[in-house]
Design an enzyme around this catalytic site. Structure first.
Site, short mmCIF file in Angstrom:
data_model
loop_
_atom_site.label_atom_id
_atom_site.label_comp_id
_atom_site.label_asym_id
_atom_site.label_seq_id
_atom_site.Cartn_x
_atom_site.Cartn_y
_atom_site.Cartn_z
N ASN A 211 5.95 -2.81 -47.26
CA ASN A 211 6.22 -3.85 -48.18
C ASN A 211 7.57 -3.33 -49.19
OD1 ASN A 211 5.55 -2.34 -50.85
ND2 ASN A 211 3.53 -2.43 -49.83
N LYS A 289 3.57 3.27 -27.68
CA LYS A 289 4.54 2.37 -28.07
C LYS A 289 3.95 1.10 -27.29
CE LYS A 289 9.16 0.22 -28.49
NZ LYS A 289 10.49 0.31 -28.16
N ASP A 307 -9.42 -0.35 -52.38
CA ASP A 307 -8.88 -0.41 -53.40
C ASP A 307 -9.03 0.89 -53.99
OD1 ASP A 307 -8.02 -1.46 -55.99
OD2 ASP A 307 -8.29 -3.31 -55.20
N ILE A 308 -7.85 1.59 -54.17
CA ILE A 308 -8.02 2.85 -54.89
C ILE A 308 -8.09 2.57 -56.37
CG2 ILE A 308 -6.50 4.82 -55.25
CD1 ILE A 308 -4.86 3.95 -52.79
N PHE A 326 -1.27 -2.01 -62.05
CA PHE A 326 0.02 -2.66 -62.40
C PHE A 326 -0.39 -3.85 -61.40
CE2 PHE A 326 3.55 -0.64 -63.90
CZ PHE A 326 3.14 0.31 -64.61
N LYS A 344 -11.06 -5.45 -61.35
CA LYS A 344 -10.86 -4.14 -60.62
C LYS A 344 -11.50 -3.05 -61.55
CE LYS A 344 -7.13 -4.94 -57.65
NZ LYS A 344 -6.34 -4.34 -56.84
O1 C5P Z 1 -4.38 -6.59 -55.78
P1 C5P Z 1 -3.30 -5.92 -56.07
O2 C5P Z 1 -2.64 -5.17 -55.00
O3 C5P Z 1 -2.22 -7.15 -56.55
O4 C5P Z 1 -3.45 -5.15 -57.22
C1 C5P Z 1 -2.42 -4.18 -57.92
C2 C5P Z 1 -2.90 -2.95 -58.39
O5 C5P Z 1 -3.96 -2.41 -57.56
C3 C5P Z 1 -1.64 -1.73 -58.65
O6 C5P Z 1 -2.16 -1.09 -59.74
C4 C5P Z 1 -2.22 -1.20 -57.07
O7 C5P Z 1 -1.82 0.26 -57.21
C5 C5P Z 1 -3.75 -1.23 -57.01
N1 C5P Z 1 -4.25 -1.07 -55.76
C6 C5P Z 1 -4.79 -0.21 -55.21
N2 C5P Z 1 -5.41 -0.28 -54.04
C7 C5P Z 1 -5.20 -1.02 -53.19
C8 C5P Z 1 -4.67 -2.34 -53.53
C9 C5P Z 1 -4.17 -2.16 -54.98
O8 C5P Z 1 -4.94 1.07 -55.78
N3 C5P Z 1 -5.75 -1.36 -51.98
#
Ligand code: C5P
Length: 408
Positions: A211, A289, A307-308, A326, A344
């Site tokens: 991204n 490839k 989701d970290i 964020f 979250k």
């Molecule tokens: O859901 P979204 O990606 O918009 O959420 C953004 C927030 O969640 C940011 O703080 C991003 O670092 C965290 N995030 C994460 N792991 C993911 C997706 C998002 O830590 N897989």
């Protein structure tokens, strides 16, 4: 008392200077004024002397002044220098390090934080030369109070109007509280984890899903935390940026690697998750490839990434006292951000609008909203560095009163 040296440039907005002095003093700040010779055409030194309660400085070559109060001393006595209005000319001279009058000499001689509130005709503001100078000033660490859109004295409409004195004064006061924090080393002894940048999710050995995140905001946050004395660990996806000063950096590629690196750094006092983690990754990375074939495009099978932020926010002995997420959105910013806060389980969300017309992605400026369990603040448009400083001040304050951090 903290002191501001207000350098007043020669533009029509200089007529707002006495009001600006009053608003700064409302914040409990001492103000000393320095006028360029052009500014003296727009505002009377005597009125500035009476609102500031101090004498007004004008001329570099006034020998009495040089004996009593050299330009170095003017800078030494200030905690912050504010240039308002910052004309195109003074910005150009600052960007090039010219020192040909008291204002520019003082600005070149200072090691104090400097903020500028530009004001000029819309075409002068949007001119490539001014924008180049602006980029240089931001790179030099100067805080920019972006001009507002509005009717201008020249009869035109657009960006170029100096921000209102109360908004400028609020920003200066906030910056100075950040400085206090930095000086006091309030985050000394705190361990803080920051994630930044995009992740790359491999499709095959040469292709990946990614991204547009540049990592600038997260790197600025890590740098500000480290400057405030925190033991700062930055887990970064691939970026073009140099390691921030004083920060321990772990570089990773994928979301899975980012999660593992974060877990490795636990426990921490606070976790600030600015990374734009890819939501999905290809189920399997092709070993070789992938080749074009007549059968058409390959179907990419994706699986959700962990989701970290949500995982670090889970209750338990290893949960940081403060977890900040964020949220970058292109529409319905506040609704989505508040939803994210609940979903979250983090304590705060810093939400920003990244619609293409904002220029936030990859740019140096940002406008954010800070959402917590019980409130919401909108911060004025400012540089990513200024946002990092202000956020650091808030993190420092929150960790001092940990009970107030979590709404859970
Ligand atoms: O859901 P979204 O990606 O918009 O959420 C953004 C927030 O969640 C940011 O703080 C991003 O670092 C965290 N995030 C994460 N792991 C993911 C997706 C998002 O830590 N897989």
């Amino acid at each position: 008392m903290q002191r501001v040296l207000l350098i007043i440039g020669g533009g029509i907005a200089a007529y707002k200077a006495p009001e600006l002095v009053r608003r700064l003093r409302d914040h409990g700040l001492g103000v000393r004024c320095l006028l360029t010779s052009a500014a003296a055409q727009f505002v009377a030194p005597l009125s500035l002397a009476s609102v500031s309660g101090d004498r007004v400085y004008e001329n570099l070559f006034d020998l009495t002044d040089e004996a009593e109060m050299g330009h170095i001393q003017l800078s030494r006595d200030a905690d912050l220098i504010l240039v308002a209005p910052a004309t195109a000319d003074i910005m150009a001279r600052m960007a090039h390090g010219t020192a040909n009058d008291l204002a520019s000499t003082t600005l070149l001689a200072t090691d104090k934080p400097v903020m500028i509130a530009p004001a000029m005709n819309v075409r002068m503001w949007t001119h490539g030369a001014t924008q180049r100078n602006l980029a240089q000033l931001v790179a030099d660490g100067i805080g920019v109070l972006e001009p507002d859109d509005g009717d201008m004295a020249c009869g035109e409409f657009g960006p170029g109007r100096m921000q209102e004195p109360d908004a400028i004064a609020a920003r200066v006061a906030a910056e100075l509280s950040g400085e206090v924090l930095r000086d006091a080393g309030t985050l000394q002894g705190r361990k803080i984890l920051v994630t930044a940048g995009p992740t790359h999710e491999p499709i095959d050995p040469v292709r990946y899903i990614a991204n547009r995140s540049s990592g600038k905001q997260g790197y600025a946050v890590a740098a500000a935390l480290a400057a405030a004395g925190a033991e700062t660990h930055l887990v970064s996806g691939p970026t073009q940026l140099d390691d921030p000063k004083g920060v321990n950096v772990t570089r990773v590629e994928t979301a899975m690697e980012m999660l593992a690196a974060c877990e490795n750094h636990l426990p921490v006092d606070a976790a600030i998750m600015t990374a734009a983690v890819a939501d999905w990754r290809p189920v399997d990375m092709a070993a070789q490839k992938m080749k074009k074939s007549h059968a058409g495009a390959p179907g990419l099978q994706l699986v959700e990434n962990p989701d970290i932020l949500a995982s670090l926010s889970e209750a338990g002995p290893r949960r940081p006292a403060l977890v900040v997420g964020f949220a970058a959105e292109t529409e319905n910013l506040e609704t989505y951000a508040r939803d994210k806060l609940t979903r979250k389980g983090c304590d705060w969300i810093v939400a920003n609008n990244v619609a293409p017309e904002t220029g936030v992605l990859g740019g140096d400026m940002n406008t954010v909203h800070l959402l917590s369990g019980d409130g919401e603040e909108t911060w004025e448009k400012m540089s990513k560095t200024d946002i990092a400083t202000r956020l650091t001040a808030r993190i420092g304050a929150a960790l001092q009163t940990e009970k107030q951090v979590s709404t859970k």
